[in-house]
Write a protein that holds these residues in place. Structure first.
Motif, PDB file in Angstrom:
ATOM      1  N   LYS A  95       0.829  -1.213   0.000  1.00  0.00           N
ATOM      2  CA  LYS A  95       0.000   0.000   0.000  1.00  0.00           C
ATOM      3  C   LYS A  95       0.859   1.258   0.000  1.00  0.00           C
ATOM      4  O   LYS A  95       0.402   2.314   0.448  1.00  0.00           O
ATOM      5  N   GLU A 224      -8.083   8.997   7.432  1.00  0.00           N
ATOM      6  CA  GLU A 224      -8.730   7.721   7.099  1.00  0.00           C
ATOM      7  C   GLU A 224      -7.807   6.533   7.369  1.00  0.00           C
ATOM      8  O   GLU A 224      -8.263   5.448   7.698  1.00  0.00           O
ATOM      9  N   LEU A 225      -6.527   6.777   7.192  1.00  0.00           N
ATOM     10  CA  LEU A 225      -5.568   5.690   7.404  1.00  0.00           C
ATOM     11  C   LEU A 225      -5.392   5.381   8.887  1.00  0.00           C
ATOM     12  O   LEU A 225      -5.285   4.216   9.287  1.00  0.00           O
ATOM     13  N   ILE A 228      -7.247   2.563  10.886  1.00  0.00           N
ATOM     14  CA  ILE A 228      -6.956   1.205  10.386  1.00  0.00           C
ATOM     15  C   ILE A 228      -5.612   0.722  10.924  1.00  0.00           C
ATOM     16  O   ILE A 228      -5.501  -0.363  11.491  1.00  0.00           O
ATOM     17  N   GLU A 244      -7.932 -11.086   9.873  1.00  0.00           N
ATOM     18  CA  GLU A 244      -8.604  -9.804  10.079  1.00  0.00           C
ATOM     19  C   GLU A 244      -7.707  -8.646   9.621  1.00  0.00           C
ATOM     20  O   GLU A 244      -8.169  -7.689   9.004  1.00  0.00           O
ATOM     21  N   SER A 247      -7.930  -8.396   5.910  1.00  0.00           N
ATOM     22  CA  SER A 247      -9.155  -7.800   5.372  1.00  0.00           C
ATOM     23  C   SER A 247      -9.190  -6.290   5.644  1.00  0.00           C
ATOM     24  O   SER A 247      -9.681  -5.516   4.831  1.00  0.00           O
ATOM     25  N   GLN A 248      -8.646  -5.859   6.780  1.00  0.00           N
ATOM     26  CA  GLN A 248      -8.542  -4.416   7.055  1.00  0.00           C
ATOM     27  C   GLN A 248      -7.607  -3.735   6.048  1.00  0.00           C
ATOM     28  O   GLN A 248      -7.864  -2.624   5.598  1.00  0.00           O
ATOM     29  N   LYS A 250      -7.109  -4.329   3.034  1.00  0.00           N
ATOM     30  CA  LYS A 250      -7.739  -4.100   1.723  1.00  0.00           C
ATOM     31  C   LYS A 250      -8.356  -2.708   1.617  1.00  0.00           C
ATOM     32  O   LYS A 250      -8.453  -2.152   0.531  1.00  0.00           O
ATOM     33  N   GLN A 251      -8.775  -2.158   2.771  1.00  0.00           N
ATOM     34  CA  GLN A 251      -9.458  -0.861   2.737  1.00  0.00           C
ATOM     35  C   GLN A 251      -8.498   0.321   2.619  1.00  0.00           C
ATOM     36  O   GLN A 251      -8.920   1.460   2.437  1.00  0.00           O
ATOM     37  N   ILE A 252      -7.209   0.051   2.758  1.00  0.00           N
ATOM     38  CA  ILE A 252      -6.232   1.153   2.776  1.00  0.00           C
ATOM     39  C   ILE A 252      -5.987   1.696   1.369  1.00  0.00           C
ATOM     40  O   ILE A 252      -5.831   0.938   0.418  1.00  0.00           O
ATOM     41  N   THR A 253      -5.977   3.017   1.263  1.00  0.00           N
ATOM     42  CA  THR A 253      -5.620   3.670  -0.002  1.00  0.00           C
ATOM     43  C   THR A 253      -4.110   3.883  -0.037  1.00  0.00           C
ATOM     44  O   THR A 253      -3.544   4.483   0.884  1.00  0.00           O
TER      45      THR A 253
END
Lengths: 368, 368
Positions: A95, A224-225, A228, A244, A247-248, A250-253
């Motif tokens: 990421k 936002e980061l 997480i 877990e 899966s978390q 995956k949401q990171i930009t």
């Protein structure tokens, strides 16, 4: 791997050396492959890999330290082979550097407390680096004491257009200078101006901070980061939570630490570094120049498993591959491995990416 | 091997095709090795080896024939692999072409009777060879009938200085011409004179005779050799006598058939041959020209296991070795095998012998 955190740390350290080894890439094809990028190649002096040389660099550090390597999950095994004593923090997916460093900062805070961290890329080549280690010592001491985000800026030795620069301002404590601006890769004229001014330093992607200080900056600049990494950086210590964490993740930009944090924070300082040789070894040509300098001149650099007849200015890498014999050739880079051989004109090694494209087109993905 | 004669002949032939495959040499290193010289390399069209293409050439011969390969004992296994239907006559040690051909003639006389023989080297590359086979047909008919030693002379296509020449005289029966003289490799000016005169032909080392006629000539010109081959050529049929054949062979003085027999005999004729392409493929450069012509032009010739990016005029041989990628290079010959890679400037492939010398010096004899 099931576990994303492999803990090899012995006792409470006074500093953490965080080696960022997540890079991928095939610019050193055929020696590098997707699953074996540059940091794992034996390009350092004495046949060490870049990541091994990076870890070894800190042996002279004044503070008692522990080494943590943050890497791609798919490369954790390679790290463990090459640095068996390091702890390993795996990212479920890449990421870019801001999430990587924040994830690592939270883990370090959880596991080792708020000790100062020096974070460096695994894939740079630095030689005669005693002076650099002294700079790290000073920076760690300052970061331990003050709430700063420190970076290392390398005094330019030429008008390089391939690196970002840092404009340094007033000199403060411990020789650190304020950072006026991070600037992108310049054109040639601008690079020459930077060189003349004396106030611009190469941005080498090396950082020093306490994890709490860095996480504070992340909270402010990448809201936002922050939640997480605040969660996953703690959870990763527990092997059962690996799914877990993934899966978390995956949401990171993705975003770089320069763009995402450093350019926006107001507590950034730069430690000028000089007196050592530094290269990001971005291509076989860059490597060839280093090898040539190391060998003491522009003659052929061929190693043990190669030789040259009536040839000049060639560079051969053939350890582990078939023996290479050069006859009557000039200015070539030749790399032999068990399953692939590159023969490249010096100066053209950026075109190796076209080879990768062709291999993919032809379905020879086992060679990529 | 214990046996020096492996008999695969089915029934009484009207002619014997004798393939001389005793050559050694490493001019095609790293593809050729001491134990795998040029004739066993896949340099012919369609991936056939030179010896396979040589045997195949005679499939259109009018006479019912059998194939005998005379070779070094150490290469008999390779011959059996590549030409499983041929009979094999092994020489205990190399003694040049006169003893080789006399030994084979005596064996043929013993085993097949006094049928005409066409004797050819295994390691030449001949393409579009229908016309040549017609010449062999004529020569075999004449040799069956008359007591001649016939050779094939190739009409020169240029002032070549790398071959010996035959000066042809008056035209006789079946288009054969008297031989006035065998001449050594000429200098350039002489070669141009030969080309202009129209009476000089390339000496291609291809012969046609009955064994009795050739042995008669050997008896007259090489009186010391004759009794030895007269003995071993018979004895070799008996497997139990292999040791005796070998010890007799040691006494033979090496000499070429040109110097030893053909230049002295008075019943020599030459059949001019033309209308086919012929090469002794003496180097990677010679091979490269042939491959380039075959591919229809001067572009890169790279085969299935290689490709070229921004490169021109290169020739790659990499079947069975690592894949080869060329980037930005020109006029190179690149040969990759499992354990060695050659990168050679076109025009310099004669220097490959220096590589062999270096390998020997460094004790890397497994690569020679």
């Amino acid at each position: 791997m099931d576990r994303l955190w492999i803990d090899n740390a012995k006792d409470s350290p006074e500093a953490v050396v965080l080696i960022m080894a997540g890079g991928s890439g095939t610019r050193f094809w055929p020696l590098s492959r997707t699953q074996r990028p540059k940091q794992f190649l034996p390009l350092a002096a004495g046949g060490a890999t870049l990541i091994q040389a990076t870890a070894r660099r800190f042996s002279g550090l004044r503070r008692k330290h522990t080494v943590v390597v943050v890497t791609a999950a798919s490369q954790a095994r390679l790290v463990a082979e090459q640095l068996p004593q390091a702890s390993i923090l795996a990212e479920p997916e890449p990421k870019n550097t801001a999430p990587c460093l924040a994830y690592a900062a939270r883990l370090i805070l959880e596991r080792f407390g708020d000790v100062p961290v020096v974070a460096v890329p695994a894939d740079h080549l630095i030689e005669q680096d005693d002076k650099l280690v002294e700079v790290f010592d000073s920076a760690l001491d300052l970061a331990d004491q003050d709430a700063i985000l420190a970076t290392i800026g390398i005094a330019p030795t030429g008008p390089e257009t391939g690196f970002g620069y840092i404009k340094a301002g007033a000199v403060g404590k411990a020789g650190a200078r304020a950072v006026e601006q991070f600037v992108e890769k310049p054109d040639r004229a601008t690079a020459e101006e930077y060189l003349r001014s004396g106030n611009y330093l190469w941005n080498a992607g090396m950082f020093i901070w306490r994890p709490s200080v860095f996480l504070q900056a992340v909270k402010a600049t990448l809201p936002e980061l922050f939640p997480i990494v605040d969660k996953v950086g703690k959870e990763v210590i527990n092997a059962e939570r690996a799914g877990e964490v993934a899966s978390q993740f995956k949401q990171i930009t993705p975003i770089s630490v320069d763009h995402g944090v450093m350019e926006k924070a107001d507590n950034v300082v730069v430690f000028p570094g000089s007196g050592f040789s530094w290269s990001d070894v971005g291509s076989w040509d860059a490597w060839s120049e280093i090898a040539s300098t190391r060998a003491g001149g522009p003659a052929n650099v061929v190693g043990d498993n190669a030789f040259a007849v009536d040839s000049n200015g060639c560079m051969v890498s053939s350890e582990g591959g078939p023996l290479v014999a050069l006859v009557g050739v000039e200015d070539l880079i030749v790399v032999s491995t068990k399953d692939a051989v590159l023969v490249c004109k010096k100066g053209d090694s950026q075109q190796v990416k076209k080879v990768i494209d062709l291999l993919r087109e032809r379905g020879k993905t086992d060679l990529v």
